[in-house]
Design an enzyme around this catalytic site. Structure first.
Site, short mmCIF file in Angstrom:
data_model
loop_
_atom_site.label_atom_id
_atom_site.label_comp_id
_atom_site.label_asym_id
_atom_site.label_seq_id
_atom_site.Cartn_x
_atom_site.Cartn_y
_atom_site.Cartn_z
N CYS A 190 0.82 -1.22 0.00
CA CYS A 190 0.00 0.00 0.00
C CYS A 190 0.85 1.27 0.00
O CYS A 190 0.41 2.30 -0.51
CB CYS A 190 -0.91 0.01 1.23
SG CYS A 190 -2.18 -1.27 1.21
N ARG A 236 -4.80 6.18 -1.49
CA ARG A 236 -5.17 4.76 -1.46
C ARG A 236 -5.40 4.27 -0.03
O ARG A 236 -6.39 3.58 0.23
CB ARG A 236 -4.06 3.92 -2.11
CG ARG A 236 -4.41 2.43 -2.13
CD ARG A 236 -3.28 1.58 -2.63
NE ARG A 236 -3.71 0.20 -2.76
CZ ARG A 236 -2.93 -0.80 -3.11
NH1 ARG A 236 -1.66 -0.57 -3.38
NH2 ARG A 236 -3.39 -2.03 -3.21
#
Length: 295
Positions: A190, A236
């Site tokens: 991530c 994100r």
């Protein structure tokens, strides 16, 4: 009307005679490597960009093929030493399972073949796909881990503060975000170094496709790709945090988790295009003001 078929056939035979054995040799060397990568690290999210990088680089090499073939043969003396070095790296990497050497060797092998057959002009013609291949080389785990943790900490800190500022019940411990009753670990995929490399590759691909004449726009945008990548990672993580908070842990770890990865790249591309447009606008205003001042 003259028939050009024999001439075309003769030209094609010359091309095949020169380049086909090289192509077969490269396929024999590196297709097994690519197959092994597809079964291992390319199957993981952090390295999923590998086949995309490879495909784009091969397409650019193929596109430059006619240009390279038409160059005059001016072999460079450094070609053979580089070729031997590339094969040595491949043998060591393949036999000892050192992906850094095995995958990285393809750059040395390809550039050395270009130097042997056409010289430095061919290497310059193929500089972008060769440079682009750097982004598919797996880096040593210790190096990645050392740089990934500070990046994850920074992304977690910004995501926590933005969501707290807009009113969400969120707190942070290291790289663990707690929102409501849910705890989320900010993973390497991530906000890690590999994600940054993928977004850097995306930005460089954009620069190569649009091909600005302005040195100012090219250099500025290339530098700004790093903060743009960071912002995209923050978006994100925030998206996954909000998905988990509103729809539950199953949604955050299921299909929407993978979809958030797609959102990451779309967001980064849109930001790159937006920043590029702003740079174009600023450059036009500056040139206009300079022209008025000169008048």
């Amino acid at each position: 009307m003259a028939d050009n078929t024999p001439a075309l056939s003769a030209s094609s035979r010359l091309v095949m005679a020169e380049w086909f054995p090289i192509l077969i040799g490269l396929i024999a060397l590196y297709v097994p490597t690519w197959v092994d990568l597809s079964r291992t690290i390319w199957a993981a999210e952090a390295q999923a960009h590998g086949p995309i990088i490879l495909g784009v680089a091969l397409w650019f090499l193929w596109k430059q093929g006619p240009v390279i073939h038409e160059l005059a043969a001016q072999p460079a003396k450094t070609g053979w030493p580089l070729f031997v070095l590339g094969l040595l790296l491949y043998v060591i990497g393949r036999s000892q399972d050192i992906l850094l050497f095995e995958v990285g060797s393809q750059i040395f092998v390809i550039i050395s073949l270009l130097l042997i057959l056409r010289g430095w002009a061919a290497a310059r013609a193929a500089w972008f796909p060769l440079f682009f291949l750097l982004f598919m080389i797996p880096l040593p785990g210790t190096f990645v881990d050392a740089l990934t943790l500070p990046m994850k900490m920074a992304v977690s800190y910004v995501a926590e503060n933005v969501l707290y500022w807009v009113g969400y019940p969120i707190s942070r411990t290291g790289v663990i975000l707690q929102i409501g009753q849910y705890k989320l670990l900010v993973a390497d995929a991530c906000a890690g170094l590999q994600t940054l490399f993928t977004l850097e590759a995306l930005g460089l691909l954009y620069l190569n496709v649009v091909r600005h004449d302005s040195l100012f726009r090219n250099v500025t945008l290339a530098i700004l790709i790093i903060p743009i990548s960071f912002i995209a990672n923050v978006i994100r993580v925030m998206a996954l945090t909000l998905i988990t908070y509103h729809f539950g842990d199953a949604a955050g770890q299921g299909f929407l988790h993978g979809f958030a990865g797609l959102v990451l790249f779309i967001t980064a591309l849109l930001i790159i295009i937006g920043v590029d447009s702003l740079l174009q606008f600023a450059e036009r205003r500056w040139k206009s003001a300079t022209a008025r001042g000169a008048a």
